[in-house]
Motif scaffolding. Structure first.
Motif, mmCIF file in Angstrom:
data_model
loop_
_atom_site.group_PDB
_atom_site.id
_atom_site.type_symbol
_atom_site.label_atom_id
_atom_site.label_comp_id
_atom_site.label_asym_id
_atom_site.label_seq_id
_atom_site.Cartn_x
_atom_site.Cartn_y
_atom_site.Cartn_z
ATOM 1 N N LEU A 104 -25.357 67.186 33.857
ATOM 2 C CA LEU A 104 -25.973 68.029 34.735
ATOM 3 C C LEU A 104 -27.251 68.604 34.468
ATOM 4 O O LEU A 104 -28.057 68.930 35.172
ATOM 5 C CB LEU A 104 -24.911 69.338 34.389
ATOM 6 N N GLY A 145 -19.236 71.144 37.325
ATOM 7 C CA GLY A 145 -19.172 72.500 37.155
ATOM 8 C C GLY A 145 -17.719 72.791 37.012
ATOM 9 O O GLY A 145 -17.376 73.611 35.963
ATOM 10 N N VAL A 177 -19.611 79.647 33.057
ATOM 11 C CA VAL A 177 -19.826 78.474 33.818
ATOM 12 C C VAL A 177 -19.133 78.492 35.178
ATOM 13 O O VAL A 177 -19.626 78.277 36.210
ATOM 14 C CB VAL A 177 -19.436 77.380 33.060
ATOM 15 N N LEU A 199 -25.464 76.082 39.877
ATOM 16 C CA LEU A 199 -25.532 74.644 39.152
ATOM 17 C C LEU A 199 -25.999 73.584 40.257
ATOM 18 O O LEU A 199 -25.799 73.516 41.534
ATOM 19 C CB LEU A 199 -24.088 74.329 38.821
ATOM 20 N N HIS A 237 -21.042 78.407 38.733
ATOM 21 C CA HIS A 237 -20.487 77.203 39.692
ATOM 22 C C HIS A 237 -20.271 77.841 40.968
ATOM 23 O O HIS A 237 -20.605 77.334 42.292
ATOM 24 C CB HIS A 237 -19.357 76.450 39.199
ATOM 25 N N PHE A 275 -27.217 78.695 31.995
ATOM 26 C CA PHE A 275 -26.213 77.822 31.787
ATOM 27 C C PHE A 275 -26.331 77.292 30.287
ATOM 28 O O PHE A 275 -25.291 77.230 29.625
ATOM 29 C CB PHE A 275 -26.551 76.448 32.692
#
Length: 417
Positions: free
Chosen positions: A334, A275, A396, A405, A400, A214
């Motif tokens: 997050l 996400g 990302v 995530l 996700h 991430f």
């Protein structure tokens, strides 16, 4: 008005940290953007020496974020925030009091170390205090930071009419006031005892593959945000033939941020996962470089043409700010979810180290594209930024989709000690 109502709904500690960030960015940006000119023109230093002084400041900050994050976890975020502001007070005061290279290097180290201390600590404190309203708190954090980044250069320009020392002493005074205010008002929180050593904490965080993936995916966000100070101002000046056009980029962004940040965060929070919106925000940040690309290399032929060419650049700046508004609060929201609450500061520290290194590589690529584009490919740096944004968005989206995530969890607010 909604921004102020939202602000009043948060505890005193969060309100103080938001005002603190306004002061931090005001003090930073009234001094640092003019430091290179002071070193080169006022003190007559060579470009190589100027680069060393600026590089030492950046390296001190980027390289020590991990230390600041661990210190926040073990010593308490409040203590580290206060120490960071005090250290920056000393660093900026040294810029005013000394002209020799050893003094300037010491000032650079201190000012960089200060950022490494309070940046992860502020975010860790904010994350723990905000509870279930973490995204909104970081949205307000973004508003205050952006406002400070606009006020700082304006104030710095005015102070430079006196001299550079006036700017440095004013910046030092701002941080001194912040230090005292936080020491008097910011509540102390109990520090959870750690079960292992600092190295064990670092190994735990670095061993979190989903978190590292991430952090690396965020290269687009950090690289493209930096173009607000490099590529977009240069594009605005070139498209219009007017140096003042660069200021319009910041003005458009600040007005949009003040008017829309909270609305955007609230609306997105109700309509999907973090996400998903981080990916959308990154994609929007990349697409923001398409309108300026359409006028890249064009030469204004008059006032009417200059205005016409300025519009795509300003449209790109607005889209870039909208992308940041969509992504950044949820990124900050997050990060604590990747690990134990006791290591929140360390996670923020590692995040900024990894992303900072990745963004440095990205900025180097954009700089190379700008130089290469001078030979007739003016579109190249804009296309490079488009690719960065879309690549990060794709990264990302993949994380996700694979469930890497963290799911939303409501953090526990620790009682006052």
């Amino acid at each position: 008005m909604k921004t102020w109502r939202e602000l009043r709904g948060f505890p005193l500690a969060i309100r103080l940290l938001l005002v603190n960030q306004l002061g931090v960015n005001t003090g930073f940006y009234l001094l640092i953007p003019y430091l290179a000119t002071h070193l080169g023109e006022d003190l007559g230093m060579s470009a190589a020496v100027v680069g060393i002084v600026l590089g030492v400041r950046n390296l001190s900050q980027q390289g020590l974020f991990l230390i600041g994050g661990s210190a926040a976890d073990r010593l308490g975020a409040r203590n580290v925030i206060i120490a960071g502001c005090a250290v920056r007070t000393a660093g900026f005061a040294l810029f005013a009091l000394g002209d020799g290279l050893p003094v300037l290097l010491a000032a650079s180290v201190l000012s960089g170390l200060a950022g490494a201390l309070f940046n992860p600590a502020v975010r860790a404190y904010l994350a723990r205090e905000a509870g279930g309203r973490r995204a909104e708190a970081f949205a307000l954090f973004n508003v205050f930071a952006t406002t400070g980044a606009l006020i700082g250069p304006l104030l710095g320009s005015a102070l430079l009419l006196v001299d550079f020392r006036a700017s440095a002493l004013t910046a030092a005074a701002i941080f001194a006031v912040l230090t005292v205010a936080q020491a008097l008002v910011l509540p102390a929180r109990e520090v959870e005892p750690s079960s292992g050593g600092v190295l064990a904490d670092w190994r735990e965080v670095v061993g979190n593959r989903a978190f590292l993936a991430f952090a690396l995916a965020m290269v687009g966000m950090f690289t493209l945000e930096n173009q607000l100070y490099l590529l977009l101002p240069a594009g605005a000046r070139r498209a219009t033939g007017w140096d003042g056009a660069a200021g319009l980029v910041f003005l458009v962004g600040t007005v949009a941020n003040l008017a829309l940040q909270l609305r955007v965060t609230r609306a997105l929070k109700r309509r999907g996962s973090r996400g998903r919106w981080i990916g959308v925000g990154l994609a929007l940040m990349g697409l923001a470089f398409v309108p300026p690309m359409l006028v890249a290399g064009a030469s204004p032929g008059g006032r009417g043409t200059a205005v016409l060419y300025a519009l795509p650049v300003l449209a790109g700046a607005l889209l870039l700010y909208l992308g940041v508004m969509a992504a950044q609060p949820f990124v900050m929201d997050l990060i604590p979810g990747f690990g134990r609450p006791e290591l929140t500061g360390t996670y923020f520290g590692v995040f900024y180290v990894v992303s900072g290194i990745a963004a440095a590589v990205g900025n180097t690529a954009v700089g190379w594209a700008m130089d290469t584009g001078e030979g007739g490919a003016a579109w190249l740096p804009w296309a490079c930024c488009l690719c960065f944004g879309l690549a990060s968005a794709g990264g990302v989206a993949w994380l996700h989709r694979t469930g890497a995530l963290p799911a939303r969890t409501e953090p526990v607010v620790v009682a006052a000690a």
